[in-house]
Write a protein that holds these residues in place. Structure first.
Motif, PDB file in Angstrom:
ATOM      1  N   GLN A   2       0.809  -1.220   0.000  1.00 24.72           N
ATOM      2  CA  GLN A   2       0.000   0.000   0.000  1.00 24.72           C
ATOM      3  C   GLN A   2       0.842   1.270   0.000  1.00 24.72           C
ATOM      4  O   GLN A   2       0.328   2.368  -0.262  1.00 24.72           O
ATOM      5  CB  GLN A   2      -0.950   0.004   1.196  1.00 24.72           C
ATOM      6  CG  GLN A   2      -0.272   0.053   2.552  1.00 24.72           C
ATOM      7  CD  GLN A   2      -1.273   0.120   3.693  1.00 24.72           C
ATOM      8  OE1 GLN A   2      -2.251   0.866   3.629  1.00 24.72           O
ATOM      9  NE2 GLN A   2      -1.058  -0.667   4.734  1.00 24.72           N
ATOM     10  N   ARG A   5       0.446   3.302  -3.268  1.00 24.01           N
ATOM     11  CA  ARG A   5      -0.770   4.121  -3.343  1.00 24.01           C
ATOM     12  C   ARG A   5      -0.667   5.340  -2.436  1.00 24.01           C
ATOM     13  O   ARG A   5      -1.020   6.457  -2.826  1.00 24.01           O
ATOM     14  CB  ARG A   5      -1.991   3.282  -2.953  1.00 24.01           C
ATOM     15  CG  ARG A   5      -3.287   4.078  -2.844  1.00 24.01           C
ATOM     16  CD  ARG A   5      -4.463   3.193  -2.466  1.00 24.01           C
ATOM     17  NE  ARG A   5      -4.244   2.485  -1.216  1.00 24.01           N
ATOM     18  CZ  ARG A   5      -4.428   3.024   0.009  1.00 24.01           C
ATOM     19  NH1 ARG A   5      -4.817   4.290   0.116  1.00 24.01           N
ATOM     20  NH2 ARG A   5      -4.236   2.299   1.087  1.00 24.01           N
ATOM     21  N   GLU A   9      -0.906   9.450  -3.244  1.00 24.08           N
ATOM     22  CA  GLU A   9      -1.877  10.291  -2.543  1.00 24.08           C
ATOM     23  C   GLU A   9      -1.179  11.428  -1.807  1.00 24.08           C
ATOM     24  O   GLU A   9      -1.654  12.575  -1.815  1.00 24.08           O
ATOM     25  CB  GLU A   9      -2.682   9.440  -1.560  1.00 24.08           C
ATOM     26  CG  GLU A   9      -3.637   8.465  -2.241  1.00 24.08           C
ATOM     27  CD  GLU A   9      -4.341   7.558  -1.246  1.00 24.08           C
ATOM     28  OE1 GLU A   9      -4.043   7.637  -0.032  1.00 24.08           O
ATOM     29  OE2 GLU A   9      -5.195   6.761  -1.687  1.00 24.08           O
ATOM     30  N   ARG A  69       1.548  -6.338 -11.621  1.00 26.01           N
ATOM     31  CA  ARG A  69       2.341  -5.215 -11.149  1.00 26.01           C
ATOM     32  C   ARG A  69       3.799  -5.337 -11.599  1.00 26.01           C
ATOM     33  O   ARG A  69       4.432  -4.359 -12.002  1.00 26.01           O
ATOM     34  CB  ARG A  69       2.290  -5.125  -9.616  1.00 26.01           C
ATOM     35  CG  ARG A  69       2.995  -3.898  -9.098  1.00 26.01           C
ATOM     36  CD  ARG A  69       3.234  -3.932  -7.600  1.00 26.01           C
ATOM     37  NE  ARG A  69       3.932  -2.717  -7.229  1.00 26.01           N
ATOM     38  CZ  ARG A  69       5.235  -2.514  -7.443  1.00 26.01           C
ATOM     39  NH1 ARG A  69       5.968  -3.445  -8.015  1.00 26.01           N
ATOM     40  NH2 ARG A  69       5.797  -1.372  -7.106  1.00 26.01           N
TER      41      ARG A  69
END
Length: 283
Positions: A2, A5, A9, A69
């Motif tokens: 994570q 991501r 952000e 990925r």
């Protein structure tokens, strides 16, 4: 996983990433990956036929999502290199999988994006000499092994000597530093090594692995580099390249923390400094 991501952000929240400068790569072609990896190994990984021993060495469970990925990430580094050659600096918000070897995975690394990108850029005729400057806390053993017979690519690794991998490979320039090294001494090593690497390789492009696992509280690092020391390193590397007119492409490399948000902010430092330096040297 994570952290990738969260990094995007965070950079969006800071106003650094937006729709005009965030570019998504597609899946890498097999002929591109084949410049740095065995066709048989690629087939075993993609089809899920890695042996239990290979999976243990990789350190990650195989999944279709991992394949998706993994096949995109090397293209991200290649695209970043191409953009750096065009604009002077560009940043990949992933990459730095430098433990991947020609025909096996290791240390969470499956495909070596640095080797793939550098060999592809040379094959495309977009550069004649490339410097891979690796400041991840672990030696870039896979990169060194894959590129050991590539005279147009200089591999340089600054790493903690008493850390993974136990069996080091021979880069063109290796600097193994002692456990517990702190900011001032570390930054001196980075400057001296970078100056030497640029002088000896005269690169048309630098691929910079900005691993943040040198951070003092990284559980896999063993060095004692503060957040300010980490920022000073990124500034030093980027300013050195841009002040000499050398395009530089960055990848995030290693970084480990149960607090994924804090980890993402550390990975963001190189992007923050890249934006600052680009604005300074572009104007």
């Amino acid at each position: 996983m994570q952290k990738f991501r969260l990094l995007v952000e965070f950079l969006r929240h800071k106003g650094i990433v937006n729709s005009s400068n965030l570019i998504r790569p597609g899946k890498a072609r097999s002929d591109v990956l084949g410049l740095a990896h065995s066709a048989a190994y690629l087939e075993r990984f993609i089809s899920g036929a890695l042996s239990p021993k290979e999976i243990r060495r990789l350190g990650l469970p195989w999944s279709n999502e991992l394949v998706t990925r993994t096949l995109i990430s090397p293209n991200g580094t290649l695209l970043t290199a191409q953009l750096a050659l065009k604009y002077g600096v560009a940043c990949h918000l992933a990459g730095g999988t430098h433990h991947a070897h020609y025909d096996f995975a290791s240390g969470y690394c499956i495909l070596n994006d640095l080797a793939v990108a550098s060999k592809t850029i040379l094959a495309q005729g977009k550069a004649k000499r490339i410097l891979i400057f690796d400041c991840d806390v672990h030696q870039g053993d896979g990169t060194a092994a894959i590129l050991n017979n590539e005279p147009s690519i200089t591999t340089c690794s600054i790493h903690c000597e008493k850390n993974f991998p136990a069996r080091k490979q021979r880069s063109d320039i290796d600097v193994g530093v002692a456990e517990g090294l702190s900011d001032t001494a570390y930054l001196m090593v980075v400057k001296k090594t970078l100056d030497k690497a640029i002088s000896e390789s005269d690169p048309d492009l630098i691929l910079y692995d900005a691993g943040v696992d040198v951070y003092e509280h990284d559980p896999l690092g063993l060095l004692n580099i503060s957040l300010s020391g980490l920022r000073a390193r990124e500034s030093l590397v980027l300013e050195t390249a841009l002040s000499q007119g050398i395009p530089i492409a960055t990848v995030i490399g290693g970084g480990y923390d149960h607090d994924q948000s804090a980890l993402a902010t550390r990975h963001a430092i190189v992007v923050e400094e890249a934006q600052r330096c680009w604005l300074e040297f572009a104007t």
